[in-house]
Scaffold this motif. Structure first.
Motif, PDB file in Angstrom:
ATOM      1  N   VAL A  16       0.860  -1.186   0.000  1.00  0.00           N
ATOM      2  CA  VAL A  16       0.000   0.000   0.000  1.00  0.00           C
ATOM      3  C   VAL A  16       0.892   1.230   0.000  1.00  0.00           C
ATOM      4  O   VAL A  16       1.707   1.410   0.911  1.00  0.00           O
ATOM      5  N   ILE A  18       2.629   4.078  -3.143  1.00  0.00           N
ATOM      6  CA  ILE A  18       3.509   3.914  -4.305  1.00  0.00           C
ATOM      7  C   ILE A  18       4.435   5.114  -4.490  1.00  0.00           C
ATOM      8  O   ILE A  18       4.910   5.390  -5.580  1.00  0.00           O
ATOM      9  N   TRP A  20       8.066   7.070  -2.961  1.00  0.00           N
ATOM     10  CA  TRP A  20       9.435   6.542  -2.906  1.00  0.00           C
ATOM     11  C   TRP A  20       9.487   5.277  -2.057  1.00  0.00           C
ATOM     12  O   TRP A  20      10.077   4.263  -2.464  1.00  0.00           O
ATOM     13  N   GLU A  44      -2.203   7.510  -7.153  1.00  0.00           N
ATOM     14  CA  GLU A  44      -1.730   8.134  -8.395  1.00  0.00           C
ATOM     15  C   GLU A  44      -1.978   7.113  -9.507  1.00  0.00           C
ATOM     16  O   GLU A  44      -1.160   6.202  -9.732  1.00  0.00           O
ATOM     17  N   THR A  82       1.907   8.889   7.399  1.00  0.00           N
ATOM     18  CA  THR A  82       1.987   8.253   8.720  1.00  0.00           C
ATOM     19  C   THR A  82       0.633   8.125   9.420  1.00  0.00           C
ATOM     20  O   THR A  82       0.411   7.162  10.155  1.00  0.00           O
ATOM     21  N   HIS A  85      -0.797   4.693   8.976  1.00  0.00           N
ATOM     22  CA  HIS A  85      -0.096   3.468   9.386  1.00  0.00           C
ATOM     23  C   HIS A  85      -0.956   2.636  10.339  1.00  0.00           C
ATOM     24  O   HIS A  85      -1.126   1.430  10.147  1.00  0.00           O
ATOM     25  N   PRO A 104       7.861   6.477  10.583  1.00  0.00           N
ATOM     26  CA  PRO A 104       7.824   6.067  11.985  1.00  0.00           C
ATOM     27  C   PRO A 104       6.630   5.138  12.200  1.00  0.00           C
ATOM     28  O   PRO A 104       5.716   5.122  11.371  1.00  0.00           O
ATOM     29  N   ALA A 129      10.325  -0.610   9.041  1.00  0.00           N
ATOM     30  CA  ALA A 129      11.468  -0.428   8.142  1.00  0.00           C
ATOM     31  C   ALA A 129      12.463   0.596   8.693  1.00  0.00           C
ATOM     32  O   ALA A 129      12.312   1.798   8.465  1.00  0.00           O
ATOM     33  N   PHE A 173       3.671  15.707   4.753  1.00  0.00           N
ATOM     34  CA  PHE A 173       4.793  15.713   5.697  1.00  0.00           C
ATOM     35  C   PHE A 173       4.764  16.945   6.596  1.00  0.00           C
ATOM     36  O   PHE A 173       5.285  16.910   7.704  1.00  0.00           O
ATOM     37  N   MET A 229       2.444  12.676  -3.400  1.00  0.00           N
ATOM     38  CA  MET A 229       1.093  13.234  -3.252  1.00  0.00           C
ATOM     39  C   MET A 229       1.087  14.742  -3.499  1.00  0.00           C
ATOM     40  O   MET A 229       2.089  15.413  -3.329  1.00  0.00           O
TER      41      MET A 229
END
Ligand code: NAD
Length: 366
Positions: A16, A18, A20, A44, A82, A85, A104, A129, A173, A229
């Motif tokens: 889920v 797409i 980076w 997108e 985030t 998540h 995070p 990750a 962000f 986005m």
């Protein structure tokens, strides 16, 4: 497990997001034997169908909810803003899927705790990750510290500093409701993770942090390199953060995380540590950071200078993250319980404490 030796039924995975990050997961799954990417989701549309074709993925969705309706998924990667998540990871875990989430863990430790509880309740894996701790130079330094090459570390500083690296002004962000915070939450969590990893996971006792928003609110310091986005949000997070962290055993750690400040052109990802028998400095410059940074060990032998620069291999980043996740999933119930997101939750609790410390202008105990 060496993936080349993998035998057994293919794991059926979905990704889920797409941007980076999602593309790193797609590439890594594509390069891993014994994996079938059965679904991808992202908003997108053109990019979605192009990635679907590149990776020969049978199902593509604009909404993550539709992906989770698929039968026979084993695991998903969550690589979305985030704020999504927790809802996506919890919904997937409750359907019995294993989850690899991007960092995070979540916007707050409370959200992260709900994710960890969902993993425990479902008896499934929740992995996060942290690709920078897998850098080759960090692993080299980790071995040196673990073998006692620096003696007992007592002071460390870990930084990720950019000149103009706000991940797109006005993107998700820069909205705290969507991101949970600025560079402290975004890149500070990596810095915190590799620093604590290098220092042997000492318990954090307290933090004293500051945050600043000097360039972003004036439309400065943005980079178009980030975020798939569209951009429409105001700049409402910090653009620079720093935290002084007291560790159990007496050592201290200074963290710096900056998206933008008036500094040298090259971004720098770094770590320096002083120990009782040696010190070390790692500097990886560039954007993205050089695959292998300059690592120097400062020490002496029989009273004489014995500084040296050990060689390191480039790290394997998300490929290593994804392979570790696949190994854990294949490892069965005996290992799943050890991978419930607790380590990422520990990072989220420290970041929460940093924001609280900055807000209240005082040291915060953990
Ligand atoms: N580990 C790393 O080094 C690293 C690097 C960059 C980003 N990240 C993390 O990865 C995550 C994504 O970051 P990014 O830079 O790729 O962001 P991005 O803005 O480039 O991409 C976000 C993706 O999420 C998708 N998305 C949003 N809402 C969705 C929905 N309802 N259903 C389906 N898809 C939806 C968007 O369509 C887009 O494809 C963030 O958590 C970020 O912190 C990690």
């Amino acid at each position: 497990m060496n993936p080349d030796q993998f035998q057994g039924p293919a794991l059926r995975v979905g990704v889920v997001g797409i941007g980076w990050a999602g593309q790193q997961h797609l590439n890594a799954y594509s390069n891993s034997p014994g994996v079938e990417i059965v679904a991808v989701a992202g908003m997108e549309e053109e990019l979605l169908h192009s990635l679907q074709a590149t990776h020969a993925i049978p199902n593509a969705f604009l909404r993550w909810e539709d992906m989770l309706e698929l039968e026979d998924l084993d695991a998903i990667s969550v690589a979305v803003p985030t704020f999504l998540h927790a809802p996506i990871a919890i919904a997937a875990l409750e359907r019995g899927l294993h989850v690899l989430s991007e960092k995070p863990l979540a916007r707050t430790a409370d959200e992260g705790r709900a994710m960890v509880e969902a993993a425990r309740g479902a008896g499934r894996v929740l992995d996060v990750a942290f690709n920078h701790r897998r850098r080759g130079d960090i692993q080299t330094l980790k071995s040196i510290i673990d073998e006692g090459g620096l003696g007992r570390p007592y002071y460390a500083k870990a930084s990720w500093l950019r000149r103009t690296g706000i991940p797109r002004l006005g993107s998700w962000f820069t909205n705290p409701e969507l991101s949970g915070g600025g560079p402290m939450a975004d890149i500070g969590v990596h810095v915190l993770d590799y620093a604590l990893h290098l220092l042997g996971e000492p318990k954090v006792l307290s933090v004293s942090a500051t945050v600043h928003a000097e360039l972003g609110p004036r439309g400065r310091g943005g980079s178009a390199r980030f975020s798939a986005m569209s951009s429409e949000h105001a700049f409402e997070v910090e653009d620079f953060a720093s935290a002084f962290i007291r560790l159990e055993g007496g050592a201290t750690l200074l963290i710096e995380a900056g998206w933008a400040s008036y500094r040298e052109k090259d971004d720098v990802l770094g770590f320096m540590v002083y120990g009782t028998d040696g010190g070390a400095e790692l500097v990886a410059k560039g954007s993205p950071s050089a695959p292998v940074g300059q690592l120097t060990i400062f020490t002496d032998k029989d009273g004489e200078n014995a500084d040296y620069s050990p060689e390191s291999q480039p790290g394997r980043g998300h490929q290593a993250v994804v392979e570790d996740f696949l190994d854990i999933v294949r490892g069965g119930e005996a290992v799943w319980g050890h991978h419930d997101g607790s380590l990422a939750l520990n990072r989220a609790e420290i970041i929460d404490a940093c924001y609280r410390s900055a807000r209240e202008a005082k040291e915060v105990q953990l």
